[in-house]
Design a protein around this motif. Sequence first.
Motif, PDB file in Angstrom:
ATOM      1  N   PHE A 226       6.872  -6.996  -1.395  1.00 17.06           N
ATOM      2  CA  PHE A 226       7.041  -7.499   0.262  1.00 17.06           C
ATOM      3  C   PHE A 226       6.173  -6.782   0.976  1.00 17.06           C
ATOM      4  O   PHE A 226       5.383  -7.083   1.875  1.00 17.06           O
ATOM      5  N   GLU A 227       6.225  -5.235   0.828  1.00 13.09           N
ATOM      6  CA  GLU A 227       5.905  -4.372   1.798  1.00 13.09           C
ATOM      7  C   GLU A 227       4.158  -4.432   1.675  1.00 13.09           C
ATOM      8  O   GLU A 227       3.094  -4.589   2.540  1.00 13.09           O
ATOM      9  N   MET A 228       3.564  -4.569   0.448  1.00 11.55           N
ATOM     10  CA  MET A 228       2.198  -4.701   0.213  1.00 11.55           C
ATOM     11  C   MET A 228       1.832  -6.127   0.608  1.00 11.55           C
ATOM     12  O   MET A 228       0.638  -6.134   1.441  1.00 11.55           O
ATOM     13  N   ALA A 229       2.499  -7.390   0.529  1.00  8.61           N
ATOM     14  CA  ALA A 229       2.064  -8.449   0.982  1.00  8.61           C
ATOM     15  C   ALA A 229       2.109  -8.481   2.584  1.00  8.61           C
ATOM     16  O   ALA A 229       1.084  -8.974   3.434  1.00  8.61           O
ATOM     17  N   LEU A 230       2.876  -7.787   3.268  1.00  7.47           N
ATOM     18  CA  LEU A 230       2.995  -7.652   4.898  1.00  7.47           C
ATOM     19  C   LEU A 230       1.828  -6.920   5.246  1.00  7.47           C
ATOM     20  O   LEU A 230       1.021  -7.469   6.005  1.00  7.47           O
ATOM     21  N   ILE A 231       1.453  -5.771   4.438  1.00 12.23           N
ATOM     22  CA  ILE A 231       0.468  -4.994   4.928  1.00 12.23           C
ATOM     23  C   ILE A 231      -1.021  -5.812   4.824  1.00 12.23           C
ATOM     24  O   ILE A 231      -1.891  -5.939   5.560  1.00 12.23           O
ATOM     25  N   GLY A 232      -1.159  -6.713   3.729  1.00  8.74           N
ATOM     26  CA  GLY A 232      -2.406  -7.243   3.405  1.00  8.74           C
ATOM     27  C   GLY A 232      -2.379  -8.490   4.373  1.00  8.74           C
ATOM     28  O   GLY A 232      -3.403  -8.780   4.611  1.00  8.74           O
ATOM     29  N   ARG A 233      -1.468  -9.282   4.605  1.00  8.71           N
ATOM     30  CA  ARG A 233      -1.268 -10.576   5.286  1.00  8.71           C
ATOM     31  C   ARG A 233      -1.571  -9.822   6.950  1.00  8.71           C
ATOM     32  O   ARG A 233      -2.709 -10.515   7.451  1.00  8.71           O
ATOM     33  N   ALA A 234      -1.290  -8.743   7.455  1.00  9.54           N
ATOM     34  CA  ALA A 234      -1.723  -8.310   8.571  1.00  9.54           C
ATOM     35  C   ALA A 234      -3.063  -7.813   8.817  1.00  9.54           C
ATOM     36  O   ALA A 234      -3.856  -8.096   9.714  1.00  9.54           O
TER      37      ALA A 234
ATOM     38  N   GLY B 106      -1.558  -2.675  16.854  1.00  6.76           N
ATOM     39  CA  GLY B 106      -0.875  -2.423  15.589  1.00  6.76           C
ATOM     40  C   GLY B 106       0.275  -3.547  15.649  1.00  6.76           C
ATOM     41  O   GLY B 106      -0.017  -4.698  15.928  1.00  6.76           O
ATOM     42  N   GLY B 107       1.459  -3.164  15.186  1.00  7.19           N
ATOM     43  CA  GLY B 107       2.446  -4.374  15.039  1.00  7.19           C
ATOM     44  C   GLY B 107       2.515  -4.594  13.423  1.00  7.19           C
ATOM     45  O   GLY B 107       1.314  -4.655  12.848  1.00  7.19           O
ATOM     46  N   LYS B 108       3.540  -5.135  13.049  1.00 10.19           N
ATOM     47  CA  LYS B 108       3.763  -5.680  11.592  1.00 10.19           C
ATOM     48  C   LYS B 108       3.240  -7.008  11.320  1.00 10.19           C
ATOM     49  O   LYS B 108       3.090  -7.370  10.206  1.00 10.19           O
ATOM     50  N   ARG B 109       3.050  -7.607  12.394  1.00 10.94           N
ATOM     51  CA  ARG B 109       2.549  -9.263  12.166  1.00 10.94           C
ATOM     52  C   ARG B 109       3.438 -10.033  11.386  1.00 10.94           C
ATOM     53  O   ARG B 109       2.810 -10.715  10.455  1.00 10.94           O
ATOM     54  N   LEU B 110       4.672  -9.893  11.847  1.00 10.09           N
ATOM     55  CA  LEU B 110       5.735 -10.540  11.105  1.00 10.09           C
ATOM     56  C   LEU B 110       5.455 -12.129  11.226  1.00 10.09           C
ATOM     57  O   LEU B 110       5.599 -12.926  10.074  1.00 10.09           O
TER      58      LEU B 110
END
Length: 305
Positions: free
Chosen positions: A9-17, A54-58
């Motif tokens: 999840f963390e890797m996907a969140l960073i990648g999508r952002a 910045g921001g997580k881009r949730l």
Amino acid sequence: MTNDNEMAFEMALIGRAAGVEALLRRLLDDRALSGEIARPDRLMAAMRHGVLNGGKRLRPFLVMESAGLFSADGEAALRIAAALECVHCYSLIHDDLPAMDDDDLRRGQPTVHKAFDEATAILAGDALLTIAFDIIADEATMLPAERRVALVLALARAAGPGGMVGGQKLDLEAEQAPPDEAGIIRLQAMKTGALIRFACEAGALIAGAPAEDRERLAEFGSAIGLAFQLADDLLDLTADASQMGKATGKDAAAGKATLVALHGAAWARSQLQGLVEQAQALLDPYGDRAVLLKEAAEFIAIRNN
């Protein structure tokens, strides 16, 4: 949450952002598009300050992952995700203004009206809201016209007087006349939940999925939207400005009505767990394709509270 799923999840969140931010940099370029006359330098700089900070881009992550349930998380979904982030960031710029929440910090940086000036901040927000619909309607968002129209309509309803903007107004009114529990839930479903609900529903719209899928994802979005606000209210009580990247404790100091203020932190944590379970159960029909969305629900509920 298993370690493997959490890491994925963390890797996907960073990648999508990263993907969304790269697209936003291109979309917020100084060069005028066909049909435009000119893009004023200072306005564009203020828009970029409000978005590329910045921001997580949730919310973009939710768009992309919900589209991924139907193998539709390509360039079109990325553009819808970027459009939604423009709407979200416009709302933050305006929310930070002296006439609203009067904040000096956002994501650890000066808010747009502090870095520039109030008039420029207002116009930057106006422009971000407008450009969001430009992005969706543009033929570069390679979806059938009827899907683009459906997305424009759904986002307008989520962001407008019956959604986020209406919720902002109710929030301002609540400072003078605190609402009851039902009023708080309605306010929060509009102010915070409406865009999160759209983010999840958008995946089905992008894919042209059946109405049942659209309704299921919208319900998932409503559940995690309420969880997001509960977690945010807990953080306002328990976190400091360095953790949040903005001022904390303001709701309590202003006597603002929240579910946490009404029922207490222990009750809120219990509710959060129930909302996570409810949200995750809604995704069971999608099997392993929904693993990262289920992790997103958990992430929303447990972030630093």
